[in-house]
Design a protein around this motif. Structure first.
Motif, mmCIF file in Angstrom:
data_model
loop_
_atom_site.group_PDB
_atom_site.id
_atom_site.type_symbol
_atom_site.label_atom_id
_atom_site.label_comp_id
_atom_site.label_asym_id
_atom_site.label_seq_id
_atom_site.Cartn_x
_atom_site.Cartn_y
_atom_site.Cartn_z
ATOM 1 N N UNK A 32 0.835 -1.202 0.000
ATOM 2 C CA UNK A 32 0.000 0.000 0.000
ATOM 3 C C UNK A 32 0.874 1.258 0.000
ATOM 4 N N UNK A 33 0.725 2.147 -0.988
ATOM 5 C CA UNK A 33 1.576 3.350 -1.068
ATOM 6 C C UNK A 33 1.503 4.250 0.170
ATOM 7 N N UNK A 34 0.330 4.396 0.774
ATOM 8 C CA UNK A 34 0.222 5.250 1.966
ATOM 9 C C UNK A 34 0.942 4.646 3.160
ATOM 10 N N UNK A 35 0.979 3.326 3.250
ATOM 11 C CA UNK A 35 1.708 2.669 4.334
ATOM 12 C C UNK A 35 3.206 2.899 4.153
ATOM 13 N N UNK A 36 3.670 2.866 2.919
ATOM 14 C CA UNK A 36 5.098 3.045 2.636
ATOM 15 C C UNK A 36 5.536 4.510 2.653
ATOM 16 N N UNK A 37 4.603 5.430 2.655
ATOM 17 C CA UNK A 37 4.920 6.856 2.478
ATOM 18 C C UNK A 37 6.035 7.358 3.398
ATOM 19 N N UNK A 38 5.971 7.051 4.671
ATOM 20 C CA UNK A 38 6.963 7.550 5.614
ATOM 21 C C UNK A 38 7.957 6.472 6.046
ATOM 22 N N UNK A 39 7.956 5.346 5.367
ATOM 23 C CA UNK A 39 8.874 4.260 5.694
ATOM 24 C C UNK A 39 10.126 4.366 4.827
ATOM 25 N N UNK A 40 11.165 3.670 5.221
ATOM 26 C CA UNK A 40 12.414 3.694 4.454
ATOM 27 C C UNK A 40 12.323 2.848 3.193
ATOM 28 N N UNK A 41 11.251 2.102 3.029
ATOM 29 C CA UNK A 41 11.067 1.226 1.886
ATOM 30 C C UNK A 41 9.943 1.728 0.985
ATOM 31 N N UNK A 42 9.966 1.265 -0.242
ATOM 32 C CA UNK A 42 8.899 1.525 -1.217
ATOM 33 C C UNK A 42 7.894 0.388 -1.097
ATOM 34 N N UNK A 103 1.304 -0.492 10.445
ATOM 35 C CA UNK A 103 -0.033 -1.039 10.655
ATOM 36 C C UNK A 103 -0.832 -0.972 9.355
ATOM 37 N N UNK A 104 -1.580 -2.028 9.069
ATOM 38 C CA UNK A 104 -2.431 -2.068 7.884
ATOM 39 C C UNK A 104 -3.452 -0.935 7.953
ATOM 40 N N UNK A 105 -3.745 -0.279 6.827
ATOM 41 C CA UNK A 105 -4.650 0.876 6.844
ATOM 42 C C UNK A 105 -6.013 0.601 7.473
ATOM 43 N N UNK A 106 -6.589 -0.558 7.217
ATOM 44 C CA UNK A 106 -7.919 -0.848 7.740
ATOM 45 C C UNK A 106 -7.924 -1.076 9.248
ATOM 46 N N UNK A 107 -6.753 -1.174 9.850
ATOM 47 C CA UNK A 107 -6.660 -1.368 11.299
ATOM 48 C C UNK A 107 -6.125 -0.129 12.008
ATOM 49 N N UNK A 108 -5.900 0.942 11.269
ATOM 50 C CA UNK A 108 -5.446 2.188 11.875
ATOM 51 C C UNK A 108 -6.628 2.925 12.500
#
Length: 187
Positions: A32-42, A103-108
């Motif tokens: 998911x792009x939004x999950x990766x947005x602030x992570x060090x990975x794509x 965390x998975x978006x649907x569980x945030x």
């Protein structure tokens, strides 16, 4: 074959080693792009997800100092993977660790991240007897900023334009907690 014992359980969650059946859930949220947005990975590909889950399945928690380990966050009632925590003991001083969370978006927005981090901090201070735990976040990641302060970590540093991150210079906050301060927030 029975599943390995969880690292710890909270009122709604189980923090545990990764298991092969986690692959589908892991691949979905790590892609998911939004999950990766602030992570060090794509965003992860299916192949990257499979290799990662295989590498973390049954991994030692904690890993050897200087190495990261991912800890699955699963719902206590169903054992469904909803995210993961990261833990790395400092290579030069293993009484200090860095942590992270995905965390998975649907569980945030349901308090799972705070519950998982409080559990992980408790494990770090009460079981591992660590001296200090730190977390680093992008200053633009407002959810992470609220989360880290909400679990009782204190902002200790603001590094301005110190990291080249996804095509631009980024600011980072460093949060920390000491064992003598634990528990710092209600659990």
């Amino acid at each position: 074959m029975s599943e390995p014992a969880p690292l710890l359980s909270t009122s709604r969650l189980r923090l545990r080693a990764f298991q092969p059946h986690d692959l589908a859930a892991f691949a979905a949220y790590r892609a998911h792009p939004e999950v990766a947005r602030f992570q060090s990975w794509e965003p992860y590909s299916a192949e990257q997800s499979a290799a990662f889950v295989a590498s973390q399945t049954g991994a030692a928690i904690p890993a050897a100092p200087g190495s990261w380990v991912q800890i699955g966050i699963a719902l206590l009632a169903t054992n469904e993977l909803v995210g993961d925590c990261a833990l790395c003991l400092n290579a030069d001083e293993p009484r200090i660790a860095e942590i992270g969370i995905t965390l998975a978006p649907q569980h945030q927005g349901q308090g799972y991240a705070a519950e998982a981090l409080r559990g992980l901090l408790g494990y770090c201070f009460e079981t591992l007897k660590l001296h200090r735990v730190v977390a680093v976040t992008d200053c633009l990641n407002e959810g992470s900023v609220r989360l880290l302060s909400g679990v009782g970590m204190r902002r200790e540093a603001h590094f301005r334009r110190n990291i080249w991150f996804k095509g631009a210079w980024g600011d980072e906050y460093v949060y920390a907690a000491l064992r003598e301060e634990w528990p710092v927030a209600p659990r």
